[in-house]
Design a protein around this motif. Structure first.
Motif, PDB file in Angstrom:
ATOM      1  N   THR A 100       0.807  -1.223   0.000  1.00 43.95           N
ATOM      2  CA  THR A 100       0.000   0.000   0.000  1.00 43.95           C
ATOM      3  C   THR A 100       0.839   1.271   0.000  1.00 43.95           C
ATOM      4  O   THR A 100       0.393   2.312  -0.485  1.00 43.95           O
ATOM      5  CB  THR A 100      -0.941   0.013   1.220  1.00 43.95           C
ATOM      6  OG1 THR A 100      -0.156  -0.103   2.427  1.00 43.95           O
ATOM      7  CG2 THR A 100      -1.918  -1.154   1.160  1.00 43.95           C
ATOM      8  N   SER A 106      -0.664   0.208  -7.696  1.00 39.86           N
ATOM      9  CA  SER A 106      -1.935   0.903  -7.546  1.00 39.86           C
ATOM     10  C   SER A 106      -3.075  -0.102  -7.641  1.00 39.86           C
ATOM     11  O   SER A 106      -2.886  -1.228  -8.111  1.00 39.86           O
ATOM     12  CB  SER A 106      -2.086   1.983  -8.619  1.00 39.86           C
ATOM     13  OG  SER A 106      -2.202   1.390  -9.908  1.00 39.86           O
ATOM     14  N   LYS A 107      -4.235   0.291  -7.201  1.00 45.39           N
ATOM     15  CA  LYS A 107      -5.383  -0.614  -7.194  1.00 45.39           C
ATOM     16  C   LYS A 107      -5.789  -1.035  -8.606  1.00 45.39           C
ATOM     17  O   LYS A 107      -6.336  -2.122  -8.806  1.00 45.39           O
ATOM     18  CB  LYS A 107      -6.567   0.063  -6.495  1.00 45.39           C
ATOM     19  CG  LYS A 107      -6.284   0.481  -5.071  1.00 45.39           C
ATOM     20  CD  LYS A 107      -7.432   1.277  -4.488  1.00 45.39           C
ATOM     21  CE  LYS A 107      -7.085   1.800  -3.095  1.00 45.39           C
ATOM     22  NZ  LYS A 107      -8.176   2.630  -2.533  1.00 45.39           N
ATOM     23  N   ASP A 108      -5.512  -0.170  -9.580  1.00 46.80           N
ATOM     24  CA  ASP A 108      -5.980  -0.438 -10.941  1.00 46.80           C
ATOM     25  C   ASP A 108      -5.090  -1.399 -11.718  1.00 46.80           C
ATOM     26  O   ASP A 108      -5.578  -2.120 -12.591  1.00 46.80           O
ATOM     27  CB  ASP A 108      -6.093   0.885 -11.725  1.00 46.80           C
ATOM     28  CG  ASP A 108      -7.117   1.824 -11.107  1.00 46.80           C
ATOM     29  OD1 ASP A 108      -8.105   1.313 -10.538  1.00 46.80           O
ATOM     30  OD2 ASP A 108      -6.918   3.050 -11.185  1.00 46.80           O
ATOM     31  N   THR A 110      -2.679  -3.644 -10.246  1.00 50.09           N
ATOM     32  CA  THR A 110      -2.017  -4.629  -9.384  1.00 50.09           C
ATOM     33  C   THR A 110      -3.011  -5.688  -8.932  1.00 50.09           C
ATOM     34  O   THR A 110      -4.132  -5.361  -8.524  1.00 50.09           O
ATOM     35  CB  THR A 110      -1.408  -3.944  -8.139  1.00 50.09           C
ATOM     36  OG1 THR A 110      -0.501  -2.918  -8.552  1.00 50.09           O
ATOM     37  CG2 THR A 110      -0.669  -4.958  -7.282  1.00 50.09           C
ATOM     38  N   LEU A 123      -5.932  -6.041   2.172  1.00 51.71           N
ATOM     39  CA  LEU A 123      -5.760  -5.491   0.828  1.00 51.71           C
ATOM     40  C   LEU A 123      -7.079  -5.466   0.064  1.00 51.71           C
ATOM     41  O   LEU A 123      -7.315  -4.575  -0.762  1.00 51.71           O
ATOM     42  CB  LEU A 123      -4.712  -6.297   0.065  1.00 51.71           C
ATOM     43  CG  LEU A 123      -3.284  -6.164   0.622  1.00 51.71           C
ATOM     44  CD1 LEU A 123      -2.341  -7.140  -0.062  1.00 51.71           C
ATOM     45  CD2 LEU A 123      -2.772  -4.741   0.453  1.00 51.71           C
ATOM     46  N   GLN A 124      -7.941  -6.425   0.336  1.00 50.81           N
ATOM     47  CA  GLN A 124      -9.262  -6.432  -0.299  1.00 50.81           C
ATOM     48  C   GLN A 124     -10.081  -5.226   0.164  1.00 50.81           C
ATOM     49  O   GLN A 124     -10.776  -4.589  -0.640  1.00 50.81           O
ATOM     50  CB  GLN A 124      -9.996  -7.735   0.029  1.00 50.81           C
ATOM     51  CG  GLN A 124     -11.177  -8.037  -0.868  1.00 50.81           C
ATOM     52  CD  GLN A 124     -11.679  -9.453  -0.662  1.00 50.81           C
ATOM     53  OE1 GLN A 124     -11.705  -9.973   0.455  1.00 50.81           O
ATOM     54  NE2 GLN A 124     -12.069 -10.109  -1.742  1.00 50.81           N
ATOM     55  N   LYS A 126      -8.912  -2.435   1.009  1.00 47.21           N
ATOM     56  CA  LYS A 126      -8.313  -1.235   0.424  1.00 47.21           C
ATOM     57  C   LYS A 126      -8.525  -1.149  -1.087  1.00 47.21           C
ATOM     58  O   LYS A 126      -8.017  -0.242  -1.738  1.00 47.21           O
ATOM     59  CB  LYS A 126      -6.816  -1.194   0.752  1.00 47.21           C
ATOM     60  CG  LYS A 126      -6.532  -0.962   2.240  1.00 47.21           C
ATOM     61  CD  LYS A 126      -5.056  -0.848   2.513  1.00 47.21           C
ATOM     62  CE  LYS A 126      -4.794  -0.577   3.997  1.00 47.21           C
ATOM     63  NZ  LYS A 126      -5.304   0.750   4.411  1.00 47.21           N
ATOM     64  N   GLY A 127      -9.237  -2.130  -1.649  1.00 48.37           N
ATOM     65  CA  GLY A 127      -9.624  -2.041  -3.057  1.00 48.37           C
ATOM     66  C   GLY A 127      -8.767  -2.798  -4.033  1.00 48.37           C
ATOM     67  O   GLY A 127      -8.964  -2.693  -5.246  1.00 48.37           O
ATOM     68  N   PHE A 128      -7.803  -3.598  -3.550  1.00 50.92           N
ATOM     69  CA  PHE A 128      -6.961  -4.378  -4.453  1.00 50.92           C
ATOM     70  C   PHE A 128      -7.686  -5.647  -4.900  1.00 50.92           C
ATOM     71  O   PHE A 128      -8.449  -6.235  -4.135  1.00 50.92           O
ATOM     72  CB  PHE A 128      -5.642  -4.763  -3.767  1.00 50.92           C
ATOM     73  CG  PHE A 128      -4.664  -3.630  -3.637  1.00 50.92           C
ATOM     74  CD1 PHE A 128      -3.727  -3.390  -4.630  1.00 50.92           C
ATOM     75  CD2 PHE A 128      -4.687  -2.797  -2.527  1.00 50.92           C
ATOM     76  CE1 PHE A 128      -2.826  -2.343  -4.518  1.00 50.92           C
ATOM     77  CE2 PHE A 128      -3.788  -1.749  -2.405  1.00 50.92           C
ATOM     78  CZ  PHE A 128      -2.858  -1.522  -3.400  1.00 50.92           C
ATOM     79  N   GLU A 129      -7.413  -6.044  -6.130  1.00 54.03           N
ATOM     80  CA  GLU A 129      -8.020  -7.261  -6.679  1.00 54.03           C
ATOM     81  C   GLU A 129      -7.265  -8.495  -6.177  1.00 54.03           C
ATOM     82  O   GLU A 129      -6.039  -8.566  -6.275  1.00 54.03           O
ATOM     83  CB  GLU A 129      -7.974  -7.216  -8.205  1.00 54.03           C
ATOM     84  CG  GLU A 129      -8.527  -8.475  -8.869  1.00 54.03           C
ATOM     85  CD  GLU A 129      -8.334  -8.476 -10.372  1.00 54.03           C
ATOM     86  OE1 GLU A 129      -8.548  -9.536 -11.001  1.00 54.03           O
ATOM     87  OE2 GLU A 129      -7.949  -7.410 -10.912  1.00 54.03           O
TER      88      GLU A 129
END
Length: 293
Positions: A100, A106-108, A110, A123-124, A126-129
């Motif tokens: 982070t 970045s979320k887009d 990664t 991490l989920q 925080k918006g991560f795939e």
């Protein structure tokens, strides 16, 4: 001032918590001994594999191979190794912060390959795939588990779904020292040795001659690199287990010590409240006796 009943009730509650933290410390100590032995045994192979592949690539000139030179535009991927349980101080948060707080991720662009529930959940949120979940693997890591994760990563890498592979885990140095580390796996980065310098006992490898491959370099690297990645994944998981138990043992030891200090403070407060209560009763008795005389 709190009443004696409230103080006694709080003291009893803290004593119960202290017994739990003390028991958890003992359990973590036992687990740490086993995990530490496993980490020390695997570290030799882990280090030598890293050193050998780094040495091979340093001595190789102008190799054009997907594992070394990837021009794909896929997402970056990070294998995040954390634990399935908390109560280990900052162990889990320190690993997730590697992702982070790093501008490269970045979320887009990664995706996360999560080994451990705590890292996945954080991490989920925080918006991560989350591309894959290997929660159960960290309970008892096996080399076969590392092979499965490696195969999944390399398959996605070959398809162009991911263009870079990173590994976020915790290096076990000793019982009280665990170091969160970010390591680039693919494309193989010769400068990565600097990122894990603490793993190598400060050894250096000089480039003396060009490396010759038999069979051809592409076929050789197709065999070497997957073993290299698998070894790093397995070594990271083994060290993570030792680091987790070391961090939890230390956290529970601190919690037990803090509970002891709180109990001592409550005992002092209880004695003061008791003394004040006795003094008040004596004052009332004396006052009543004087009123009757």
């Amino acid at each position: 001032m709190a009443s004696m009943r409230d103080i006694k009730r709080r003291k009893t509650s803290i004593q119960s918590t202290q017994q739990i933290t003390k028991a958890m410390k003992l359990v973590s100590t036992v687990k740490l001994q086993r995990a530490k032995s496993a980490a020390e045994r695997s570290k030799i192979y882990f280090n030598e594999m890293f050193a050998t592949v780094s040495s091979i690539l340093e001595r190789s000139a102008n190799i054009n191979h997907p594992y070394l030179n990837n021009s794909g535009d896929g997402k970056k991927s990070v294998v995040v190794v954390t634990s399935n349980r908390g109560l280990a101080g900052g162990y889990n948060s320190n690993v997730t912060k590697l992702v982070t707080n790093d501008d490269r991720f970045s979320k887009d662009d990664t995706v996360i390959y999560a080994v451990g529930k705590k890292g996945k959940d954080t991490l989920q949120r925080k918006g991560f795939e989350i591309a894959a979940d290997y929660t159960e693997v960290i309970n008892a890591p096996l080399y076969s588990d590392a092979i499965d994760i490696c195969n999944t990563l390399l398959e996605a890498y070959k398809k162009g779904e991911i263009s870079e592979i990173y590994l976020a885990y915790t290096v076990f140095k000793n019982t009280v020292s665990q170091v969160p580390t970010m390591l680039k796996l693919l494309p193989v980065d010769l400068d990565a040795a600097k990122d894990v310098k603490e793993l190598k006992d400060d050894e250096t490898y000089s480039v003396k001659a060009i490396m010759n491959f038999e069979p051809e370099e592409e076929e050789a690297l197709d065999l070497i690199i997957p073993k290299y990645v698998t070894s790093l994944l397995y070594g990271a998981m083994i060290e993570a287990v030792a680091s987790e138990n070391g961090a939890r043992m230390q956290a529970m030891d601190n919690a037990t010590s803090n509970a002891e200090e709180m109990i001592q403070d409550l005992e002092l407060g209880y004695n003061r409240a008791r003394q004040a209560h006795i003094t008040q009763e004596l004052t009332e008795i004396i006052g009543g006796a004087e009123a009757l005389s």
